[in-house]
Design a protein around this motif. Structure first.
Motif, PDB file in Angstrom:
ATOM      1  N   VAL A  89       8.330  -2.144 -39.045  1.00 22.17           N
ATOM      2  CA  VAL A  89       6.870  -2.161 -38.975  1.00 22.17           C
ATOM      3  C   VAL A  89       6.365  -3.537 -39.396  1.00 22.17           C
ATOM      4  O   VAL A  89       6.885  -4.142 -40.339  1.00 22.17           O
ATOM      5  CB  VAL A  89       6.258  -1.037 -39.844  1.00 22.17           C
ATOM      6  CG1 VAL A  89       4.741  -1.139 -39.911  1.00 22.17           C
ATOM      7  CG2 VAL A  89       6.662   0.323 -39.294  1.00 22.17           C
ATOM      8  N   LEU A  93       7.559  -7.380 -31.822  1.00 24.70           N
ATOM      9  CA  LEU A  93       8.305  -6.347 -31.101  1.00 24.70           C
ATOM     10  C   LEU A  93       9.693  -6.831 -30.688  1.00 24.70           C
ATOM     11  O   LEU A  93      10.675  -6.091 -30.812  1.00 24.70           O
ATOM     12  CB  LEU A  93       7.515  -5.873 -29.873  1.00 24.70           C
ATOM     13  CG  LEU A  93       8.172  -4.800 -29.019  1.00 24.70           C
ATOM     14  CD1 LEU A  93       8.497  -3.552 -29.827  1.00 24.70           C
ATOM     15  CD2 LEU A  93       7.271  -4.455 -27.831  1.00 24.70           C
ATOM     16  N   ALA A  96      11.888  -6.849 -33.710  1.00 23.14           N
ATOM     17  CA  ALA A  96      12.182  -5.474 -34.112  1.00 23.14           C
ATOM     18  C   ALA A  96      13.295  -4.890 -33.235  1.00 23.14           C
ATOM     19  O   ALA A  96      14.224  -4.250 -33.737  1.00 23.14           O
ATOM     20  CB  ALA A  96      10.927  -4.614 -34.013  1.00 23.14           C
ATOM     21  N   GLN A  97      13.217  -5.147 -31.930  1.00 22.10           N
ATOM     22  CA  GLN A  97      14.267  -4.663 -31.022  1.00 22.10           C
ATOM     23  C   GLN A  97      15.605  -5.322 -31.352  1.00 22.10           C
ATOM     24  O   GLN A  97      16.653  -4.671 -31.315  1.00 22.10           O
ATOM     25  CB  GLN A  97      13.876  -4.937 -29.567  1.00 22.10           C
ATOM     26  CG  GLN A  97      12.702  -4.097 -29.104  1.00 22.10           C
ATOM     27  CD  GLN A  97      12.126  -4.572 -27.776  1.00 22.10           C
ATOM     28  OE1 GLN A  97      12.309  -5.715 -27.370  1.00 22.10           O
ATOM     29  NE2 GLN A  97      11.409  -3.685 -27.109  1.00 22.10           N
ATOM     30  N   SER A 108      16.149   0.920 -27.269  1.00 27.37           N
ATOM     31  CA  SER A 108      15.018   1.484 -28.011  1.00 27.37           C
ATOM     32  C   SER A 108      13.833   1.523 -27.054  1.00 27.37           C
ATOM     33  O   SER A 108      13.828   0.866 -26.027  1.00 27.37           O
ATOM     34  CB  SER A 108      14.702   0.640 -29.250  1.00 27.37           C
ATOM     35  OG  SER A 108      14.359  -0.682 -28.875  1.00 27.37           O
ATOM     36  N   SER A 110       9.411   1.478 -26.527  1.00 33.82           N
ATOM     37  CA  SER A 110       8.165   1.039 -27.152  1.00 33.82           C
ATOM     38  C   SER A 110       6.995   1.619 -26.377  1.00 33.82           C
ATOM     39  O   SER A 110       7.092   1.886 -25.179  1.00 33.82           O
ATOM     40  CB  SER A 110       8.076  -0.491 -27.180  1.00 33.82           C
ATOM     41  OG  SER A 110       8.094  -1.028 -25.875  1.00 33.82           O
ATOM     42  N   VAL A 128       4.749  -4.490 -33.994  1.00 35.13           N
ATOM     43  CA  VAL A 128       5.025  -3.072 -34.251  1.00 35.13           C
ATOM     44  C   VAL A 128       4.114  -2.583 -35.375  1.00 35.13           C
ATOM     45  O   VAL A 128       4.065  -3.177 -36.446  1.00 35.13           O
ATOM     46  CB  VAL A 128       6.510  -2.865 -34.634  1.00 35.13           C
ATOM     47  CG1 VAL A 128       6.787  -1.398 -34.973  1.00 35.13           C
ATOM     48  CG2 VAL A 128       7.424  -3.353 -33.523  1.00 35.13           C
ATOM     49  N   GLN A 131       6.752   3.267 -36.353  1.00 36.18           N
ATOM     50  CA  GLN A 131       8.091   3.497 -35.804  1.00 36.18           C
ATOM     51  C   GLN A 131       8.517   4.926 -36.025  1.00 36.18           C
ATOM     52  O   GLN A 131       8.082   5.588 -36.965  1.00 36.18           O
ATOM     53  CB  GLN A 131       9.100   2.545 -36.441  1.00 36.18           C
ATOM     54  CG  GLN A 131       9.437   2.869 -37.896  1.00 36.18           C
ATOM     55  CD  GLN A 131      10.438   1.915 -38.486  1.00 36.18           C
ATOM     56  OE1 GLN A 131      10.197   0.720 -38.518  1.00 36.18           O
ATOM     57  NE2 GLN A 131      11.561   2.448 -38.957  1.00 36.18           N
ATOM     58  N   ALA A 144      15.059   5.357 -31.156  1.00 34.63           N
ATOM     59  CA  ALA A 144      14.051   4.510 -31.801  1.00 34.63           C
ATOM     60  C   ALA A 144      12.862   4.317 -30.880  1.00 34.63           C
ATOM     61  O   ALA A 144      12.994   3.861 -29.750  1.00 34.63           O
ATOM     62  CB  ALA A 144      14.653   3.158 -32.164  1.00 34.63           C
ATOM     63  N   LEU A 146       9.094   2.526 -30.886  1.00 39.40           N
ATOM     64  CA  LEU A 146       8.241   1.587 -31.601  1.00 39.40           C
ATOM     65  C   LEU A 146       6.843   1.589 -30.980  1.00 39.40           C
ATOM     66  O   LEU A 146       6.698   1.390 -29.776  1.00 39.40           O
ATOM     67  CB  LEU A 146       8.837   0.179 -31.531  1.00 39.40           C
ATOM     68  CG  LEU A 146      10.311   0.071 -31.948  1.00 39.40           C
ATOM     69  CD1 LEU A 146      10.816  -1.347 -31.732  1.00 39.40           C
ATOM     70  CD2 LEU A 146      10.480   0.509 -33.386  1.00 39.40           C
ATOM     71  N   ALA A 148       3.333  -0.288 -30.662  1.00 36.91           N
ATOM     72  CA  ALA A 148       2.938  -1.677 -30.838  1.00 36.91           C
ATOM     73  C   ALA A 148       1.555  -1.946 -30.251  1.00 36.91           C
ATOM     74  O   ALA A 148       1.075  -1.208 -29.381  1.00 36.91           O
ATOM     75  CB  ALA A 148       3.965  -2.588 -30.174  1.00 36.91           C
TER      76      ALA A 148
END
Length: 157
Positions: A89, A93, A96-97, A108, A110, A128, A131, A144, A146, A148
């Protein structure tokens, strides 16, 4: 064999040209047509002989029995540890990936946290804000998710 095929192709092409000329000329040159026909026939015969010739002999492959299985070769690799969801968080993005991939999960998902259904085409332009699942949870491929928003839009970070 490629040379033979090229020769046959050239001879066949010459035959076609001679036949067209003979057909267009209303009589044509009989000697030319006969020569081209004989050349094409000889080339095709040569190609057929070359393609039907027996392949070169080779020695049969030797077959050896595989070594007997021992306790050392029968053991299996230890099971892989499950991937653990990192806390992503307030991260870009894309970063985060990357963190999720570093944890061991390639795929994952989004979503647009505003509910507008926008696609996250350029991941570096998104941040993000939520999550699923929570950090520390074991995850698999696609688990996962996310949420965003575009950078600069209102967010809780």
């Amino acid at each position: 064999m490629t040379h033979v095929r090229k020769t046959a192709g050239a001879a066949a092409g010459a035959l076609l040209i001679a036949l067209v000329i003979a057909g267009c000329g209303g009589g044509g040159d009989t000697a030319l047509t006969t020569t081209v026909t004989e050349t094409a026939t000889a080339a095709v015969s040569t190609e057929t002989e070359a393609s039907t010739a027996a392949p070169p002999t080779t020695e049969p492959p030797t077959t050896e029995a595989p070594p007997p299985m021992t306790q050392a070769t029968a053991t299996t690799a230890p099971p892989e540890e499950p991937a653990i969801m990192p806390d992503v968080v307030c991260m870009n993005l894309q970063d985060a990936q990357d963190e999720i991939q570093d944890a061991g999960v390639f795929f994952s998902r989004s979503t647009d946290a505003t509910g507008q259904g926008r696609s996250q085409i350029l991941d570096r332009n998104w941040v993000v804000v939520a999550q699923t699942p929570d950090p520390g949870t074991a995850i698999g491929e696609g688990d996962a998710v996310l949420s965003a928003v575009k950078i600069g839009e209102s967010d809780s970070c």
